[in-house]
Design an enzyme around this catalytic site. Structure first.
Site, PDB file in Angstrom:
ATOM      1  N   CYS A  44     103.742  43.315  22.357  1.00 13.17           N
ATOM      2  CA  CYS A  44     102.791  44.195  21.659  1.00 13.17           C
ATOM      3  C   CYS A  44     103.494  45.369  20.990  1.00 13.17           C
ATOM      4  O   CYS A  44     103.302  45.635  19.805  1.00 13.17           O
ATOM      5  CB  CYS A  44     101.736  44.695  22.635  1.00 13.17           C
ATOM      6  N   CYS A  49     101.594  43.654  18.055  1.00 12.08           N
ATOM      7  CA  CYS A  49     100.463  44.472  17.581  1.00 12.08           C
ATOM      8  C   CYS A  49     100.868  45.761  16.869  1.00 12.08           C
ATOM      9  O   CYS A  49     100.364  46.057  15.787  1.00 12.08           O
ATOM     10  CB  CYS A  49      99.582  44.880  18.762  1.00 12.08           C
ATOM     11  N   LYS A  52     103.125  45.362  13.681  1.00 12.92           N
ATOM     12  CA  LYS A  52     102.271  44.606  12.734  1.00 12.92           C
ATOM     13  C   LYS A  52     101.225  45.524  12.107  1.00 12.92           C
ATOM     14  O   LYS A  52     101.030  45.542  10.894  1.00 12.92           O
ATOM     15  CB  LYS A  52     101.609  43.447  13.496  1.00 12.92           C
ATOM     16  N   TYR A 181      95.383  33.990  14.136  1.00  8.72           N
ATOM     17  CA  TYR A 181      95.516  35.444  13.986  1.00  8.72           C
ATOM     18  C   TYR A 181      96.796  35.819  13.219  1.00  8.72           C
ATOM     19  O   TYR A 181      96.779  36.604  12.294  1.00  8.72           O
ATOM     20  CB  TYR A 181      95.663  36.090  15.359  1.00  8.72           C
ATOM     21  N   GLU A 185      97.026  37.454   9.544  1.00 13.50           N
ATOM     22  CA  GLU A 185      97.405  38.867   9.432  1.00 13.50           C
ATOM     23  C   GLU A 185      98.660  39.045   8.570  1.00 13.50           C
ATOM     24  O   GLU A 185      98.693  39.890   7.672  1.00 13.50           O
ATOM     25  CB  GLU A 185      97.613  39.466  10.825  1.00 13.50           C
ATOM     26  N   HIS A 438      74.085  57.370   7.914  1.00  5.42           N
ATOM     27  CA  HIS A 438      73.982  57.052   6.493  1.00  5.42           C
ATOM     28  C   HIS A 438      74.836  57.976   5.646  1.00  5.42           C
ATOM     29  O   HIS A 438      74.890  59.163   5.938  1.00  5.42           O
ATOM     30  CB  HIS A 438      72.507  57.190   6.074  1.00  5.42           C
ATOM     31  N   GLU A 443      75.773  50.996   9.348  1.00  9.43           N
ATOM     32  CA  GLU A 443      74.334  51.218   9.557  1.00  9.43           C
ATOM     33  C   GLU A 443      73.549  49.927   9.395  1.00  9.43           C
ATOM     34  O   GLU A 443      72.440  49.792   9.926  1.00  9.43           O
ATOM     35  CB  GLU A 443      73.798  52.299   8.611  1.00  9.43           C
TER      36      GLU A 443
HETATM   37  P1  NDP Z   1      96.651  30.771  17.254  1.00  6.91           P
HETATM   38  O1  NDP Z   1      96.550  29.858  18.404  1.00  6.91           O
HETATM   39  O2  NDP Z   1      95.658  31.840  17.024  1.00  6.91           O
HETATM   40  O3  NDP Z   1      96.719  29.913  15.903  1.00  6.91           O
HETATM   41  C1  NDP Z   1      97.616  28.862  15.729  1.00  6.91           C
HETATM   42  C2  NDP Z   1      97.365  28.275  14.350  1.00  6.91           C
HETATM   43  O4  NDP Z   1      98.348  27.310  14.088  1.00  6.91           O
HETATM   44  C3  NDP Z   1      96.014  27.599  14.258  1.00  6.91           C
HETATM   45  O5  NDP Z   1      95.493  27.809  12.977  1.00  6.91           O
HETATM   46  C4  NDP Z   1      96.365  26.139  14.466  1.00  6.91           C
HETATM   47  O6  NDP Z   1      95.518  25.250  13.803  1.00  6.91           O
HETATM   48  C5  NDP Z   1      97.726  26.063  13.827  1.00  6.91           C
HETATM   49  N1  NDP Z   1      98.546  25.009  14.411  1.00  6.91           N
HETATM   50  C6  NDP Z   1      98.792  24.795  15.720  1.00  6.91           C
HETATM   51  N2  NDP Z   1      99.604  23.733  15.875  1.00  6.91           N
HETATM   52  C7  NDP Z   1      99.858  23.266  14.642  1.00  6.91           C
HETATM   53  C8  NDP Z   1     100.605  22.165  14.147  1.00  6.91           C
HETATM   54  N3  NDP Z   1     101.269  21.349  14.971  1.00  6.91           N
HETATM   55  N4  NDP Z   1     100.619  21.967  12.816  1.00  6.91           N
HETATM   56  C9  NDP Z   1      99.958  22.777  11.974  1.00  6.91           C
HETATM   57  N5  NDP Z   1      99.232  23.837  12.388  1.00  6.91           N
HETATM   58  C10 NDP Z   1      99.185  24.067  13.707  1.00  6.91           C
HETATM   59  O7  NDP Z   1      98.127  31.357  17.375  1.00  6.91           O
HETATM   60  P2  NDP Z   1      98.811  32.609  16.710  1.00  6.91           P
HETATM   61  O8  NDP Z   1     100.254  32.283  16.777  1.00  6.91           O
HETATM   62  O9  NDP Z   1      98.221  32.979  15.401  1.00  6.91           O
HETATM   63  O10 NDP Z   1      98.474  33.775  17.722  1.00  6.91           O
HETATM   64  C11 NDP Z   1      98.768  33.629  19.115  1.00  6.91           C
HETATM   65  C12 NDP Z   1      97.846  34.482  19.928  1.00  6.91           C
HETATM   66  O11 NDP Z   1      98.243  35.829  19.784  1.00  6.91           O
HETATM   67  C13 NDP Z   1      96.398  34.438  19.500  1.00  6.91           C
HETATM   68  O12 NDP Z   1      95.684  33.432  20.140  1.00  6.91           O
HETATM   69  C14 NDP Z   1      95.897  35.800  19.864  1.00  6.91           C
HETATM   70  O13 NDP Z   1      95.362  35.706  21.158  1.00  6.91           O
HETATM   71  C15 NDP Z   1      97.120  36.663  19.868  1.00  6.91           C
HETATM   72  N6  NDP Z   1      97.087  37.606  18.742  1.00  6.91           N
HETATM   73  C16 NDP Z   1      96.081  38.494  18.628  1.00  6.91           C
HETATM   74  C17 NDP Z   1      96.035  39.387  17.582  1.00  6.91           C
HETATM   75  C18 NDP Z   1      94.906  40.345  17.487  1.00  6.91           C
HETATM   76  O14 NDP Z   1      94.221  40.554  18.456  1.00  6.91           O
HETATM   77  N7  NDP Z   1      94.652  40.932  16.321  1.00  6.91           N
HETATM   78  C19 NDP Z   1      97.072  39.407  16.561  1.00  6.91           C
HETATM   79  C20 NDP Z   1      98.080  38.409  16.748  1.00  6.91           C
HETATM   80  C21 NDP Z   1      98.076  37.549  17.810  1.00  6.91           C
HETATM   81  P3  NDP Z   1      94.148  24.715  14.442  1.00  6.91           P
HETATM   82  O15 NDP Z   1      93.169  25.809  14.352  1.00  6.91           O
HETATM   83  O16 NDP Z   1      93.823  23.546  13.585  1.00  6.91           O
HETATM   84  O17 NDP Z   1      94.487  24.325  15.841  1.00  6.91           O
END
Ligand code: NDP
Length: 461
Positions: A44, A49, A52, A181, A185, A438, A443
């Site tokens: 983080c 976080c 980022k 995510y 982002e 407002h 709102e």
């Molecule tokens: P996520 O699990 O959120 O997303 C992974 C993405 O990669 C999905 O879109 C998934 O597609 C895709 N994917 C997975 N495997 C493959 C593959 N083999 N080929 C192609 N696409 C694939 O992971 P992130 O890495 O984005 O984030 C990890 C975690 O970190 C999040 O779950 C979140 O909890 C945390 N996080 C939170 C943030 C916040 O609160 N603002 C910011 C950053 C991270 P599909 O949907 O089709 O499975």
């Protein structure tokens, strides 16, 4: 007491969960040692976080500069210098790391800057010095690491989110792979900072698990800001002079200067010695724990992303705190993972608490959907082509608000406040009797009078 333990608690991992657990346990009088192989603060603070969000702020100035014209401002064409942002961001991260270190030391925690592995239920070995430490309780808080999936040819040419923080310059062109995510982002950040950005995702909508209309609104907004390719995969990457050529499944090629793979993160358990201690991993490679974060070995606990419950910093912190209360504070405490407000720092932002519409229908049966889709006030003068979308989902039988979804500026800030009401069990009537502030966008959340949709699902009623 004459026990054979060197410490009461050995924490492996100095991220959000481990640091909180260590500090609070030490406050209860436990002798605590914490090992961190990289930098205290964890994902983080060091490469997640915090840095980022600083980059998100940097990107958003681009919109502000553009929007200012509609309000009478004339500006010189602004110029962005990546090296200034990087240096200032890195200095802030280092400052925070120092604060984390200082807080641990002040609490009486001994920090060991080494990798630690588990030898048995009560023993940890420090791999640098070879020293073994006997602990009454071991807490595993090692987090997760980005993975590059699928393993396509040329994947070594790509970076993960960790690599973003090491880039020495803003890539002119970048391909971001993934629709979660992190992909959403960072694609937003790079596009705002001026990189020609392609966001490629295998699914037909970004952000699986979020409300479909919010996902559509994000897709629409992102398609205006970048080259968004949905329903596509990358088959291989290859060097092409100084650039990288991505070959897509539809035969298209995208030439870029950087490729960021953001297709998920996995628990960072390799070589940790869990097998030796008798802990089997679950199907996702995570450590299974009970409601008190205890593993199948009574003296070993685990919190945070390594347990793959809800992979968010505030949850890791809560789990770490609850662990300390339970084990050293004499107050058994569970973390409620059911209602978690969360934000995605895309531009515009997303804020969510509670169910999406599909889940709400399945969970409640009859729901009322209140919706407001509008052009934000600022866009009237700036001329920016964007929309805000808000949804409030209400369980018809109890009148309880079971989901709130915000897509628009400051959605994260809005949802934090709304999250209090929803956590308290607010009803739609409570929202209705709340006086509007407002003129704000938020709102709308208390002025929605007529449900947009009142469908009864098949088989209900
Ligand atoms: P996520 O699990 O959120 O997303 C992974 C993405 O990669 C999905 O879109 C998934 O597609 C895709 N994917 C997975 N495997 C493959 C593959 N083999 N080929 C192609 N696409 C694939 O992971 P992130 O890495 O984005 O984030 C990890 C975690 O970190 C999040 O779950 C979140 O909890 C945390 N996080 C939170 C943030 C916040 O609160 N603002 C910011 C950053 C991270 P599909 O949907 O089709 O499975």
């Amino acid at each position: 007491m004459g026990d054979t333990f060197d410490v009461d608690l050995f924490v492996i991992g100095g991220g959000s969960g481990g640091v909180r657990a260590a500090r609070i346990s030490a406050g209860y009088g436990a002798r605590v040692m914490l090992a961190e192989e990289y930098r205290v603060g964890g994902t983080c603070v060091i490469r997640g976080c915090v840095p980022k969000k600083l980059m998100v702020y940097a990107g958003r100035f681009a919109d502000e500069f553009e929007d200012a014209a509609g309000f009478g401002w004339t500006l010189q064409p602004p110029r962005f210098d990546w090296s200034v942002l990087k240096a200032r961001r890195d200095a802030e991260v280092t400052r925070l790391e120092g604060i984390y270190d200082a807080n641990l030391i002040r609490a009486g925690v001994e920090i060991v800057p080494e990798r630690a592995v588990i030898e048995d239920a009560h023993t940890v070995r420090l791999t640098g010095s070879g020293r073994c430490v006997r602990a009454r309780v071991i807490l595993v808080a090692v987090g997760a690491r980005p993975v590059k999936e699928p393993a396509i040819p040329g994947t070594e040419l790509a970076i993960t989110s960790d690599g973003v923080f090491e880039l020495e310059s803003l890539p002119e062109r970048i391909l971001v792979i993934g629709g979660g995510y992190i992909a959403v982002e960072f694609a937003g950040v790079f596009a705002s900072l001026g990189a020609r950005t392609t966001l490629l995702h295998r699914g037909d909508r970004l952000l699986r698990g979020f409300d479909d209309e919010i996902r559509d609104a994000l897709g629409e907004a992102y398609a205006k800001r970048m080259d968004l390719r949905l329903g596509r995969t990358v088959q291989r990457l290859e060097r092409s002079g100084g650039a990288i050529l991505a070959h897509l499944d539809d035969g298209a090629r995208v030439e870029v200067d950087q490729v960021l793979v953001a297709t998920g993160r996995r628990p960072y358990v390799a070589g940790l010695g869990l097998e030796a201690a008798g802990i089997a991993l679950d199907g996702a490679g995570a450590i299974p724990v009970d409601a008190y974060s205890r593993t199948s070995v009574p003296s070993i606990y685990a919190v945070g992303d390594v347990t793959n419950r809800a992979n968010l910093t505030p949850i890791a912190i809560r789990e770490g705190h609850a662990f300390a209360d339970t084990v050293f504070g004499g107050r058994p405490t569970c973390v409620d993972h059911r209602l978690i407000p969360t934000a995605v720092f895309s531009t515009p932002e997303i804020g969510v608490v509670g169910h999406n519409e599909d889940v709400a229908r399945a969970a409640c049966g009859e729901i009322d959907v209140y919706k407001a889709a509008f052009r934000p006030m600022k866009a009237t003068l700036s001329g920016r082509d964007e929309r805000t979308l808000m949804k409030v989902l209400v369980d018809r039988a109890s009148d309880k608000v079971v989901g709130v979804h915000v897509f628009g500026h400051d959605a994260g800030e809005v949802i934090q406040a709304v999250g209090i009401a929803v956590t308290m069990g607010a009803t739609k009537a409570d929202f209705d009797r709340t006086v509007a502030v407002h003129p704000t966008a938020a709102e709308e959340l208390v002025t929605m009078r007529v449900p947009a949709v009142t469908k009864t699902p098949v088989g209900v009623g």
